[in-house]
Enzyme design. Structure first.
Site, PDB file in Angstrom:
ATOM      1  N   THR A 109      51.128 -24.997 -19.416  1.00  0.00           N
ATOM      2  CA  THR A 109      51.868 -24.313 -18.359  1.00  0.00           C
ATOM      3  C   THR A 109      51.883 -25.127 -17.068  1.00  0.00           C
ATOM      4  O   THR A 109      52.568 -24.766 -16.116  1.00  0.00           O
ATOM      5  CB  THR A 109      51.240 -22.942 -18.060  1.00  0.00           C
ATOM      6  N   SER A 136      58.460 -19.831 -12.357  1.00  0.00           N
ATOM      7  CA  SER A 136      57.546 -19.463 -13.426  1.00  0.00           C
ATOM      8  C   SER A 136      57.085 -20.693 -14.204  1.00  0.00           C
ATOM      9  O   SER A 136      57.755 -21.727 -14.225  1.00  0.00           O
ATOM     10  CB  SER A 136      58.220 -18.481 -14.384  1.00  0.00           C
ATOM     11  N   HIS A 137      55.939 -20.574 -14.836  1.00  0.00           N
ATOM     12  CA  HIS A 137      55.374 -21.648 -15.638  1.00  0.00           C
ATOM     13  C   HIS A 137      55.601 -21.308 -17.111  1.00  0.00           C
ATOM     14  O   HIS A 137      54.973 -20.374 -17.631  1.00  0.00           O
ATOM     15  CB  HIS A 137      53.871 -21.802 -15.346  1.00  0.00           C
ATOM     16  N   PRO A 138      56.513 -22.022 -17.782  1.00  0.00           N
ATOM     17  CA  PRO A 138      56.851 -21.677 -19.163  1.00  0.00           C
ATOM     18  C   PRO A 138      55.637 -21.661 -20.080  1.00  0.00           C
ATOM     19  O   PRO A 138      54.745 -22.511 -19.978  1.00  0.00           O
ATOM     20  CB  PRO A 138      57.836 -22.783 -19.569  1.00  0.00           C
TER      21      PRO A 138
END
Length: 285
Positions: free
Chosen positions: A156, A148-150
């Site tokens: 991101t 996932s991309h925080p």
């Protein structure tokens, strides 16, 4: 090997990521590969694909285990079939991985007679577990680890390790992790039916007997014998009454030996939406 070569050429678009991943490891120049494919030099292509076939074969032998009654068994043989794709055999039976694109070091356990139909992609570092007699349709996408991309950082975009960033000398040594620990692994139960074009995210468990509709995005656990669909996938209804579901889970027919399954045509041919009796009374021991 011949079947694998023909199938790979026919499905070159589907397999392009896998081919490009293995070419450098085999000491093969990617530009040379592109020239050969454009010239349709099948003999030369077959020679190039031979070490790729061997590497994928080796990865499956090393990383895939078969599971029956809670025990893992070593895969004794791996065969590439023109229809079924990668077929694995053990002392307890067979399973079918299909024409899978599998991360090289990703551990997989799969139960008896379960199959991945057509081409599917499994990515991540963590385990994929599939029970017995599960039917997984083509173009399934499974992610076993968190990519996932925080959203809590200014961007991101992955400035730490993204190959495009590294290529431009813009790599940062920064923390690119979610704020909360991510769940890992994907666990698919017994007698599960997954439709075409389904995506399953890391940490998800699909309960025994559940059904996932086409093009669903599964981000949460699915209960036994539930029917799910949508983006994200939601419970639509249960296949049977809670009483029938409890009986099926207790019977666990997927743990039966093959000969007992063959003896029980009546059990497998019973309409459980209209049957109100004891399931045990239908079973021949």
């Amino acid at each position: 090997m011949k079947v694998f070569t023909i199938d790979t050429i026919l499905r070159a678009f589907d397999n392009v990521d896998t081919i490009y991943e293995y070419l450098p490891a085999c000491g093969i120049d990617i530009d040379s590969w592109n020239i050969l494919t454009s010239q349709k030099d099948t003999d030369a292509i077959s020679k190039i694909l031979a070490p790729i076939y061997s590497q994928v074969h080796s990865n499956i032998m090393t990383n895939v285990k078969m599971r029956f009654r809670g025990m893992n068994y070593k895969v004794n043989s791996v065969e590439f079939h023109h229809q079924f794709g990668w077929t694995v055999s053990s002392d307890v039976g067979k399973a079918y991985l299909g024409k899978i694109i599998l991360a090289p070091s990703l551990p997989v356990t799969i139960g008896l007679m379960s199959y991945l139909s057509g081409c599917s992609t499994v990515k991540g570092r963590d385990v994929l577990e599939v029970g017995s007699f599960s039917s997984l349709a083509s173009n399934m996408h499974v992610t076993t680890s968190s990519y996932s991309h925080p959203t809590h950082l200014p961007s991101t975009f992955n400035f730490n390790g993204n190959s495009r960033i590294v290529n431009e000398c813009m790599n940062f040594d920064i923390t690119f992790e979610p704020r909360t620990p991510a769940k890992t692994g994907v666990f698919i139960g017994n007698d599960v039916w997954v439709g075409r074009d389904v995506s399953i995210k890391n940490g998800v468990r699909l309960g025994n007997g559940c059904v996932i509709g086409e093009r669903a995005l599964v981000v949460k656990d699915c209960e036994p014998y539930g029917i799910y669909g949508g983006v994200p996938a939601r419970l639509i209804r249960y296949r049977f009454s809670h009483d029938i579901i409890a009986q099926l889970l207790a019977i666990a027919w997927w743990d039966w030996p093959y000969d007992k399954i063959v003896r029980n045509k009546l059990f497998f041919d019973t309409d459980l939406l209209s049957y109100g009796g004891s399931l045990e009374s239908l079973i021949v021991q």
